[in-house]
Motif scaffolding. Structure first.
Motif, short mmCIF file in Angstrom:
data_model
loop_
_atom_site.label_atom_id
_atom_site.label_comp_id
_atom_site.label_asym_id
_atom_site.label_seq_id
_atom_site.Cartn_x
_atom_site.Cartn_y
_atom_site.Cartn_z
N THR A 65 3.53 -16.18 4.06
CA THR A 65 3.86 -15.57 2.77
C THR A 65 2.67 -14.77 2.26
OG1 THR A 65 3.17 -17.60 1.63
CG2 THR A 65 5.51 -17.35 2.13
N ARG A 66 2.97 -13.72 1.51
CA ARG A 66 1.92 -12.86 0.96
C ARG A 66 1.35 -13.46 -0.32
NH1 ARG A 66 3.96 -7.78 -0.69
NH2 ARG A 66 5.83 -8.93 -1.28
N SER A 67 0.08 -13.20 -0.56
CA SER A 67 -0.56 -13.63 -1.80
C SER A 67 -0.10 -12.72 -2.94
CB SER A 67 -2.08 -13.56 -1.65
OG SER A 67 -2.71 -13.59 -2.92
N PRO A 68 0.44 -13.27 -4.02
CA PRO A 68 0.87 -12.42 -5.14
C PRO A 68 -0.28 -11.58 -5.72
CG PRO A 68 1.80 -14.61 -5.36
CD PRO A 68 0.81 -14.68 -4.24
N MET A 69 -1.46 -12.19 -5.86
CA MET A 69 -2.59 -11.46 -6.43
C MET A 69 -3.05 -10.35 -5.51
SD MET A 69 -4.46 -11.09 -9.03
CE MET A 69 -4.14 -12.60 -9.94
N ARG A 70 -3.10 -10.62 -4.21
CA ARG A 70 -3.54 -9.59 -3.27
C ARG A 70 -2.51 -8.47 -3.18
NH1 ARG A 70 -5.85 -11.66 2.33
NH2 ARG A 70 -7.21 -12.63 0.77
N ALA A 71 -1.23 -8.81 -3.20
CA ALA A 71 -0.18 -7.79 -3.18
C ALA A 71 -0.28 -6.89 -4.41
CB ALA A 71 1.20 -8.45 -3.12
N ALA A 72 -0.53 -7.48 -5.57
CA ALA A 72 -0.67 -6.70 -6.80
C ALA A 72 -1.90 -5.81 -6.75
CB ALA A 72 -0.76 -7.64 -8.00
N LEU A 73 -3.02 -6.33 -6.23
CA LEU A 73 -4.25 -5.55 -6.16
C LEU A 73 -4.10 -4.37 -5.21
CD1 LEU A 73 -7.22 -5.24 -6.94
CD2 LEU A 73 -7.81 -6.77 -5.05
N VAL A 74 -3.49 -4.60 -4.05
CA VAL A 74 -3.28 -3.52 -3.09
C VAL A 74 -2.41 -2.43 -3.70
CG1 VAL A 74 -2.20 -2.93 -0.88
CG2 VAL A 74 -3.65 -4.95 -1.05
N THR A 75 -1.36 -2.83 -4.40
CA THR A 75 -0.47 -1.86 -5.04
C THR A 75 -1.23 -1.04 -6.08
OG1 THR A 75 1.47 -3.27 -4.73
CG2 THR A 75 1.62 -1.58 -6.43
N PHE A 76 -2.03 -1.69 -6.90
CA PHE A 76 -2.77 -0.99 -7.96
C PHE A 76 -3.79 -0.01 -7.37
CE2 PHE A 76 -6.31 -0.63 -10.98
CZ PHE A 76 -5.64 -0.16 -12.10
N VAL A 118 -3.66 4.08 -7.84
CA VAL A 118 -4.72 4.84 -8.51
C VAL A 118 -5.36 5.85 -7.57
CG1 VAL A 118 -6.99 4.67 -9.60
CG2 VAL A 118 -5.18 3.03 -10.21
N LEU A 119 -5.69 5.44 -6.35
CA LEU A 119 -6.37 6.34 -5.41
C LEU A 119 -5.49 7.53 -5.04
CD1 LEU A 119 -8.23 3.91 -2.97
CD2 LEU A 119 -9.17 5.25 -4.85
N CYS A 120 -4.25 7.25 -4.64
CA CYS A 120 -3.36 8.34 -4.23
C CYS A 120 -2.88 9.14 -5.44
CB CYS A 120 -2.18 7.78 -3.45
SG CYS A 120 -2.62 6.98 -1.90
N GLY A 121 -2.63 8.44 -6.55
CA GLY A 121 -2.14 9.14 -7.73
C GLY A 121 -3.17 10.04 -8.38
N ALA A 122 -4.45 9.79 -8.11
CA ALA A 122 -5.50 10.63 -8.70
C ALA A 122 -5.62 11.99 -8.00
CB ALA A 122 -6.84 9.91 -8.65
N ILE A 123 -5.11 12.10 -6.79
CA ILE A 123 -5.30 13.32 -6.00
C ILE A 123 -4.70 14.56 -6.67
CG2 ILE A 123 -4.67 14.44 -3.81
CD1 ILE A 123 -5.19 11.76 -2.45
N PRO A 124 -3.49 14.51 -7.23
CA PRO A 124 -2.97 15.72 -7.89
C PRO A 124 -3.79 16.17 -9.08
CG PRO A 124 -1.19 14.17 -7.43
CD PRO A 124 -2.47 13.44 -7.18
N TRP A 158 0.84 -1.21 0.00
CA TRP A 158 0.00 0.00 0.00
C TRP A 158 0.87 1.26 0.00
CZ3 TRP A 158 -4.96 1.32 -0.75
CH2 TRP A 158 -5.32 2.62 -0.38
N VAL A 159 1.87 1.30 0.87
CA VAL A 159 2.74 2.47 0.95
C VAL A 159 3.52 2.64 -0.35
CG1 VAL A 159 4.73 3.47 2.15
CG2 VAL A 159 2.91 2.37 3.46
N TYR A 160 4.04 1.54 -0.87
CA TYR A 160 4.81 1.58 -2.12
C TYR A 160 3.95 2.10 -3.26
CZ TYR A 160 7.72 -0.21 -5.96
OH TYR A 160 8.48 -0.34 -7.10
N GLY A 161 2.75 1.53 -3.42
CA GLY A 161 1.87 1.96 -4.50
C GLY A 161 1.39 3.39 -4.31
N GLY A 162 1.04 3.75 -3.07
CA GLY A 162 0.53 5.09 -2.81
C GLY A 162 1.56 6.17 -3.07
N ILE A 163 2.77 5.97 -2.58
CA ILE A 163 3.82 6.97 -2.77
C ILE A 163 4.20 7.08 -4.24
CG2 ILE A 163 6.25 7.50 -2.33
CD1 ILE A 163 5.89 6.43 0.47
N ASP A 164 4.37 5.93 -4.90
CA ASP A 164 4.78 5.98 -6.30
C ASP A 164 3.70 6.58 -7.18
OD1 ASP A 164 7.10 4.95 -8.06
OD2 ASP A 164 5.31 4.32 -9.15
N GLY A 165 2.44 6.25 -6.89
CA GLY A 165 1.35 6.82 -7.67
C GLY A 165 1.28 8.33 -7.52
N THR A 166 1.41 8.82 -6.29
CA THR A 166 1.36 10.26 -6.05
C THR A 166 2.56 10.97 -6.66
OG1 THR A 166 0.28 9.75 -3.94
CG2 THR A 166 1.01 12.01 -4.27
#
Length: 243
Positions: free
Chosen positions: A153-164, A168-174, A30-38
């Motif tokens: 171990t983390r689920s690959p699909m869930r990790a990918a979904l959380v990142t996406f 999108v949510l954080c990156g849309a703010i600007p 979540w942090v990785y996806g949110g920061i990178d998206g923003t």
């Protein structure tokens, strides 16, 4: 000093907590996806503003980035997490083979591992006997103690979904001030983006010993630095593309 207890220590509470076992954390996804998206979306906005291009270009490039780069990051995270699973399974099969073919050697590995932890004498031999009397427990111990593999171990699909989703949510703010067609969208976008950086860092501090304000300021500084670089590049190259 913070002296509160994060969970209860009544025997029933302990038994219930241990029964459920540890849970996989997707905080880093979540942090990785949110920061990178923003960062990337705001960097696009800053670059376009620095190049003195129209607001419509911000929206076009921003939306394209949200979908394309967000999917790319999710796919990369899926592949990376799947590679972790593959490594875990390969090591586990190796340990299963070693326990079958060289049990005494594997017992000696367990003995030396717990000896390094301070076990000795009868206590050491008892620990080795208890661990190696059940095959699954034996292999689990070798996975964590010898190879440093996580207990869950983390689920690959869930990790990918959380990142996406975070991307999108954080990156849309600007882009929000631009979608409302404000006459001066730059300042609101900067303020909202800065608050998003700070919020992500503050949220991360819940799982970190760092104070919330320090984690927030750290993330804020990193994000705004990236945007500043993009603005500078756009300003230097502003004459290459017509406004």
């Amino acid at each position: 000093m913070d002296r509160h207890l994060e969970h209860g220590h009544h025997p029933r509470e302990i038994a219930r907590r241990l029964k459920t076992g540890p849970k996989a954390s997707y905080l880093r996804d979540w942090v990785y996806g949110g920061i990178d998206g923003t960062v990337t979306t705001f960097a696009i906005m800053a670059g376009v503003v620095g190049a003195s291009l129209s607001a419509s270009i911000v929206i076009i490039l921003g939306v394209a980035n949200l979908l394309a780069d967000g999917f790319s990051m999710a796919a990369a995270n899926y592949t990376g997490t799947k590679a972790e699973h593959d490594e875990y399974e390969q090591l586990r099969r190796m340990e299963e083979r070693h326990v079958s073919l060289a049990p005494e050697g594997e017992r000696e590995e367990v003995r030396q591992i717990f000896q390094a932890k301070g076990f000795e004498g009868e206590a050491l031999e008892t620990a080795v006997a208890v661990i190696t009397e059940e095959r699954g427990r034996w292999i689990d111990t070798m996975m964590t103690e010898e190879h440093g593999m996580p207990a869950v171990t983390r689920s690959p699909m869930r990790a990918a979904l959380v990142t996406f989703v975070a991307f999108v949510l954080c990156g849309a703010i600007p882009l929000i001030p631009y979608t409302f067609m404000l006459s001066e969208p730059v300042l609101p976008s900067v303020v909202m983006t800065g608050l998003t950086f700070f919020a992500i860092g503050s949220f991360r501090s819940y799982w970190s010993p760092a104070p919330w304000w320090r984690a927030g300021l750290e993330t804020f500084a990193i994000g705004m630095l990236a945007a500043g670089v993009a603005y500078g590049v756009g300003y230097l190259l502003r004459g290459l593309v017509p406004a």
